[in-house]
Design a protein around this motif. Structure first.
Motif, PDB file in Angstrom:
ATOM      1  N   ARG A 132       0.839  -1.217   0.000  1.00  0.00           N
ATOM      2  CA  ARG A 132       0.000   0.000   0.000  1.00  0.00           C
ATOM      3  C   ARG A 132       0.876   1.271   0.000  1.00  0.00           C
ATOM      4  O   ARG A 132       1.031   1.927  -1.013  1.00  0.00           O
ATOM      5  CB  ARG A 132      -0.941  -0.048   1.218  1.00  0.00           C
ATOM      6  CG  ARG A 132      -2.103   0.923   1.141  1.00  0.00           C
ATOM      7  CD  ARG A 132      -1.773   2.368   1.470  1.00  0.00           C
ATOM      8  NE  ARG A 132      -1.162   2.559   2.787  1.00  0.00           N
ATOM      9  CZ  ARG A 132      -0.610   3.707   3.166  1.00  0.00           C
ATOM     10  NH1 ARG A 132      -0.573   4.746   2.368  1.00  0.00           N
ATOM     11  NH2 ARG A 132      -0.055   3.818   4.369  1.00  0.00           N
ATOM     12  N   ASP A 133       1.494   1.591   1.127  1.00  0.00           N
ATOM     13  CA  ASP A 133       2.288   2.829   1.199  1.00  0.00           C
ATOM     14  C   ASP A 133       3.448   2.760   0.207  1.00  0.00           C
ATOM     15  O   ASP A 133       3.812   3.744  -0.424  1.00  0.00           O
ATOM     16  CB  ASP A 133       2.832   3.006   2.635  1.00  0.00           C
ATOM     17  CG  ASP A 133       3.077   4.456   3.014  1.00  0.00           C
ATOM     18  OD1 ASP A 133       3.178   5.302   2.115  1.00  0.00           O
ATOM     19  OD2 ASP A 133       3.180   4.749   4.223  1.00  0.00           O
ATOM     20  N   HIS A 170       5.328   4.629  12.706  1.00  0.00           N
ATOM     21  CA  HIS A 170       5.277   4.580  11.233  1.00  0.00           C
ATOM     22  C   HIS A 170       6.236   5.668  10.741  1.00  0.00           C
ATOM     23  O   HIS A 170       5.862   6.834  10.650  1.00  0.00           O
ATOM     24  CB  HIS A 170       3.826   4.849  10.792  1.00  0.00           C
ATOM     25  CG  HIS A 170       3.606   4.906   9.317  1.00  0.00           C
ATOM     26  ND1 HIS A 170       2.813   3.993   8.642  1.00  0.00           N
ATOM     27  CD2 HIS A 170       4.025   5.770   8.358  1.00  0.00           C
ATOM     28  CE1 HIS A 170       2.761   4.309   7.355  1.00  0.00           C
ATOM     29  NE2 HIS A 170       3.497   5.391   7.150  1.00  0.00           N
ATOM     30  N   HIS A 203       8.813   7.285   8.061  1.00  0.00           N
ATOM     31  CA  HIS A 203       9.430   7.387   6.729  1.00  0.00           C
ATOM     32  C   HIS A 203      10.888   7.787   6.936  1.00  0.00           C
ATOM     33  O   HIS A 203      11.248   8.372   7.958  1.00  0.00           O
ATOM     34  CB  HIS A 203       8.650   8.395   5.869  1.00  0.00           C
ATOM     35  CG  HIS A 203       7.347   7.826   5.382  1.00  0.00           C
ATOM     36  ND1 HIS A 203       7.198   7.268   4.139  1.00  0.00           N
ATOM     37  CD2 HIS A 203       6.145   7.678   5.999  1.00  0.00           C
ATOM     38  CE1 HIS A 203       5.964   6.822   3.993  1.00  0.00           C
ATOM     39  NE2 HIS A 203       5.292   7.057   5.117  1.00  0.00           N
ATOM     40  N   ASN A 226       8.964   4.353   3.526  1.00  0.00           N
ATOM     41  CA  ASN A 226       9.037   3.968   4.944  1.00  0.00           C
ATOM     42  C   ASN A 226      10.412   3.375   5.202  1.00  0.00           C
ATOM     43  O   ASN A 226      11.097   2.945   4.287  1.00  0.00           O
ATOM     44  CB  ASN A 226       8.008   2.873   5.241  1.00  0.00           C
ATOM     45  CG  ASN A 226       6.605   3.361   5.061  1.00  0.00           C
ATOM     46  OD1 ASN A 226       6.090   3.372   3.950  1.00  0.00           O
ATOM     47  ND2 ASN A 226       5.980   3.775   6.140  1.00  0.00           N
TER      48      ASN A 226
HETATM   49 MG    MG Z   1       3.084   6.529   5.259  1.00  0.00          MG
END
Ligand code: MG
Ligand code: HMG
Length: 302
Positions: A15-16, A207, A209, A249
């Motif tokens: 997804r990301d 989470h 990045h 990420n």
């Molecule tokens: Mg993200």
């Protein structure tokens, strides 16, 4: 220093990681990525999102991916749903968990989901209610908890405010996201502390990045607070389409190496994960973003 003895990683690569790819990535590749991640021992995978295909064309194949993958018992599959329309579409594909996603910054909320923070909570409330009624778990992603591409530094009070709103509508656990990877350990710890005013430690995940190369340090800083849930992306894939210049990420391989090196269990087979990362990077025609994968792959051929 006491660290958690076990960490649960959610790979958000499908997804990301892929949402920002300029070239369409075929659904079959996304499905294969999910299969390789679960084969490597990932127990949580963020598969796709049910957002406007005009806004994020790469996720338009959400149904195809969710219906095409072979589920492994014990693996938890999550998807992003910004509103009831997205939730209703997701429902057909039986996710284990849905994710509503808000921001600690007003400007980012507008750019990302086209509404204010207050309006976003109004949209999320019926989604959360419907998901819980359907027996689907609910996570809330909180973007820009340390910095925003439009507003700059974000005060912990704004994170606490958003966390309180999320808690108020029934969100069960939250992600403290450093969307643009500007955070450093103390700032990230402050954002987590603010979140802990409303959520238990077990219900908070990191989470991060890696835009500024701080994500592993920030992971360690969160671990030192007892946080044991983290999101990461195989091969360090990704970036948010509404956060210009933000890279992926933190690479799952790098987090696993860090954790195993400190004696923290993940249940993940690092070699299989490195293979999965090398495979998707080759499919995308670029080198892996994981330093650990690069080192281990070089060692194999050397
Ligand atoms: Mg993200
Ligand atoms: P909007 O334009 O305000 O929505 O978009 P609307 O309700 O006015 O509807 C406009 C059009 O969109 C209509 O279609 C709707 O049917 C359609 P039209 O009549 O024009 O043909 N629509 C939808 N279509 C499919 N699925 C839906 C949906 N909802 C409306 N769910 C909306 C609001 C949220 C939909 C839009 O802004 C959007 O899709 N944004 C994309 C946001 C996104 O995916 N961002 C990336 C993920 S977040 C992220 O990466 C951060 C995270 O990783 C944490 C971190 O790192 O910070 C989670």
């Amino acid at each position: 220093m006491t660290l958690p003895s076990r960490v649960q990683l959610i790979d958000v690569g499908p997804r990301d990681g892929l949402q920002n790819e300029k070239q369409p990535v075929p659904a079959a590749i996304k499905i294969e990525l999910v299969h390789r991640l679960q084969a490597a021992g990932l127990k949580e995978i963020e598969v796709t999102s049910y957002v406007s295909p005009k806004w994020v064309p790469q996720m338009a194949d959400n149904h195809e991916v969710m219906q095409g993958m072979t589920r492994q018992p014990g693996v938890h599959y999550s998807v992003l749903t910004p509103n009831l329309k997205g939730f209703e579409a997701a429902l057909q594909d039986k996710p284990d968990e849905i994710v509503v996603f808000g921001a600690a910054s007003e400007a980012f909320s507008q750019k990302n989901i086209n509404c204010s923070i207050a309006e976003s909570i109004e949209r999320f409330a019926p989604v959360v209610e419907a998901a819980l009624a359907a027996g689907i778990a609910v996570r809330g992603a909180m973007s820009c908890t340390v910095g925003c591409p439009y507003e700059g530094e974000i005060a912990p009070e704004r994170v606490a405010y958003l966390a309180g709103l999320m808690k108020g509508i029934g969100v069960q656990r939250v992600d403290v996201a450093d969307t643009i990877g500007v955070g450093t350990p103390r700032a990230v710890q402050a954002a987590i502390e603010a979140t802990l005013q409303h959520f238990a430690l077990d219900a908070v995940s990191g989470h991060f990045h890696d835009t500024y190369g701080q994500a592993l340090s920030n992971t360690l800083a969160a671990l030192q607070m007892g946080v044991w849930n983290f999101q990461s992306s195989v091969a360090g894939l990704g970036g948010c389409p509404y956060a210009k210049g933000a890279t992926g990420n933190v690479a799952t391989e790098d987090v696993v190496y860090l954790l195993h090196g400190m004696g923290v269990e993940t249940g993940i087979d690092l070699d299989a994960l490195v293979d999965a990362g090398a495979w998707i990077s080759a499919e995308l025609g670029r080198p892996t973003g994981s330093r650990v994968a690069r080192a281990l792959l070089a060692k194999r051929t050397g």
